[in-house]
Motif scaffolding. Structure first.
Motif, PDB file in Angstrom:
ATOM      1  N   SER A 113     -77.416  15.453  -3.640  1.00  0.00           N
ATOM      2  CA  SER A 113     -76.496  16.559  -3.370  1.00  0.00           C
ATOM      3  C   SER A 113     -76.263  16.692  -1.880  1.00  0.00           C
ATOM      4  O   SER A 113     -77.160  16.479  -1.076  1.00  0.00           O
ATOM      5  N   ASN A 130     -89.718  21.525 -10.679  1.00  0.00           N
ATOM      6  CA  ASN A 130     -88.294  21.199 -10.553  1.00  0.00           C
ATOM      7  C   ASN A 130     -87.591  21.982  -9.443  1.00  0.00           C
ATOM      8  O   ASN A 130     -86.387  21.847  -9.255  1.00  0.00           O
ATOM      9  N   TRP A 144     -83.478  25.143  -4.474  1.00  0.00           N
ATOM     10  CA  TRP A 144     -82.678  24.304  -5.374  1.00  0.00           C
ATOM     11  C   TRP A 144     -83.422  24.067  -6.677  1.00  0.00           C
ATOM     12  O   TRP A 144     -84.650  23.988  -6.697  1.00  0.00           O
ATOM     13  N   ASP A 145     -82.649  23.882  -7.753  1.00  0.00           N
ATOM     14  CA  ASP A 145     -83.201  23.457  -9.033  1.00  0.00           C
ATOM     15  C   ASP A 145     -82.689  22.047  -9.326  1.00  0.00           C
ATOM     16  O   ASP A 145     -81.482  21.826  -9.417  1.00  0.00           O
ATOM     17  N   ARG A 147     -82.927  20.299 -12.038  1.00  0.00           N
ATOM     18  CA  ARG A 147     -82.358  20.118 -13.374  1.00  0.00           C
ATOM     19  C   ARG A 147     -80.870  20.426 -13.416  1.00  0.00           C
ATOM     20  O   ARG A 147     -80.117  19.815 -14.156  1.00  0.00           O
ATOM     21  N   THR A 148     -80.448  21.411 -12.610  1.00  0.00           N
ATOM     22  CA  THR A 148     -79.024  21.799 -12.634  1.00  0.00           C
ATOM     23  C   THR A 148     -78.264  21.290 -11.411  1.00  0.00           C
ATOM     24  O   THR A 148     -77.043  21.413 -11.344  1.00  0.00           O
ATOM     25  N   SER A 149     -78.998  20.719 -10.432  1.00  0.00           N
ATOM     26  CA  SER A 149     -78.407  20.292  -9.144  1.00  0.00           C
ATOM     27  C   SER A 149     -77.704  21.453  -8.430  1.00  0.00           C
ATOM     28  O   SER A 149     -76.723  21.257  -7.730  1.00  0.00           O
ATOM     29  N   LYS A 150     -78.228  22.648  -8.639  1.00  0.00           N
ATOM     30  CA  LYS A 150     -77.595  23.834  -8.034  1.00  0.00           C
ATOM     31  C   LYS A 150     -78.593  24.623  -7.188  1.00  0.00           C
ATOM     32  O   LYS A 150     -79.807  24.540  -7.376  1.00  0.00           O
ATOM     33  N   LEU A 152     -80.479  27.819  -6.369  1.00  0.00           N
ATOM     34  CA  LEU A 152     -80.963  28.985  -7.127  1.00  0.00           C
ATOM     35  C   LEU A 152     -80.852  30.263  -6.313  1.00  0.00           C
ATOM     36  O   LEU A 152     -80.406  31.286  -6.796  1.00  0.00           O
TER      37      LEU A 152
END
Length: 327
Positions: A113, A130, A144-145, A147-150, A152
């Motif tokens: 990312s 994660n 960041w998470d 699993r979602t590439s987002k 948090l």
């Protein structure tokens, strides 16, 4: 590793100060910013290194001193890298503002990312594998998470740059050391955050006019140490209100603007630090006295870390791109 096997079942023995050089490992063509032993005890012969030469390397630093893998996913200097808790992935961040999670065996990116700022510090959450926190050339720190590439959460501070990140035990709170002392006041140098709510718990922890390039937690006691640009390490309580211990100062080494790391031995008896003159300093944690110094490198020694299983094995790295293993 056959050398590590006998130690796996037994309790960590008393740390001894290493005396001799075992491996001289030099494959980086730029300064080494970070080194870290693999956290999985059975695989702790592996050492990770991140360098200004844009690469991350994994070494067999116990048996052979050989470079096992080189990862070249970054287009600029790699400032921070961390093993995942399972030892199968490496998280890295650099001056290209990219975050990569790389599979150690295949070299493939599991997560990539683009961040909004150049990255200088990364830390995995201690209990949530994660989630990681990243900071750098920005007033913001982000969780960041994978699993979602987002993102948090965002933690906002009125600072110029995050120098280091330290989770406190259990991960409910964490500390950031920041480049904020160029302003009129010396507060905000170390900030404590509530991980869940993103609220600032305290920014009045360290009042001297020095930045703190690195932070490290004591393995057994509720204490942490901050490396300072005043050429000393300061000791603090890891519980609110994070008071400084004014009676103990670990001094004698030189920092001089380098991001010199410091760390406790796994048994908590020694505090070890690099020095801008290339030496390694070993301090008695309880008395703050220097036990020994090691003339390790010609250039600034920016990191010295004890092996998690073998009682006197130490890895060091420097500004010339060299990594050395001592025993």
């Amino acid at each position: 590793s056959e050398l590590i096997k006998p130690y796996l079942g037994s309790k960590y023995k008393l740390t001894e100060v290493p005396k001799s050089l075992i491996f001289y490992m030099s494959k980086h063509s730029g300064p080494v910013n970070e080194i870290q032993w693999c956290p999985v005890r059975e695989q702790s012969h592996m050492l990770l290194s991140a360098s200004m030469d844009k690469t991350v390397k994994v070494w067999d630093a116990v048996d052979t001193g050989w470079c096992l893998k080189t990862y070249s996913c970054h287009s600029c200097a790699v400032r921070a890298a961390q093993w995942s808790s399972c030892g199968r992935r490496i998280l890295s961040g650099g001056f290209d503002s990219m975050l990569h999670l790389t599979d150690v065996e295949t070299g493939k990116q599991i997560f990539s990312s683009k961040n909004e700022f150049r990255i200088s510090a990364l830390k995995f959450h201690p209990t949530e594998s994660n989630i990681f926190i990243c900071g750098g050339f920005s007033p913001e720190v982000k969780a960041w998470d994978i699993r979602t590439s987002k993102v948090l959460r965002v933690y906002k501070a009125a600072v110029q740059q995050t120098l280091d990140i330290l989770f406190l035990p259990e991960g409910r709170e964490f500390l950031t050391s920041t480049d904020a002392v160029s302003r009129d006041s010396a507060d905000r140098t170390i900030i404590a955050w509530d991980f869940q709510s993103s609220a600032k718990i305290s920014n009045q922890i360290f009042h001297e006019r020095y930045t703190c390039p690195s932070l490290t937690l004591h393995p057994k006691e509720s204490m942490f140490v901050a490396q300072t640009n005043g050429n000393y390490m300061a000791l603090f309580s890891a519980q609110r209100p994070y008071r400084i211990n004014k009676k103990k100062r670990y001094e004698g080494h030189k920092v001089e603007g380098f991001a010199v790391g410091c760390e406790f031995s796994p048994d908590g008896t020694l505090l070890v630090t690099g020095s801008s003159d290339g030496k390694v300093f070993f301090y008695n944690y309880h008395t703050a006295r220097i036990i020994r110094t090691l003339s390790a490198h010609k250039e600034a020694c920016v990191s010295a870390i004890f092996h998690p299983v073998l009682p006197s094995l130490l890895a060091t790295c420097d500004w010339a791109g060299e990594i050395k293993i001592w025993q």
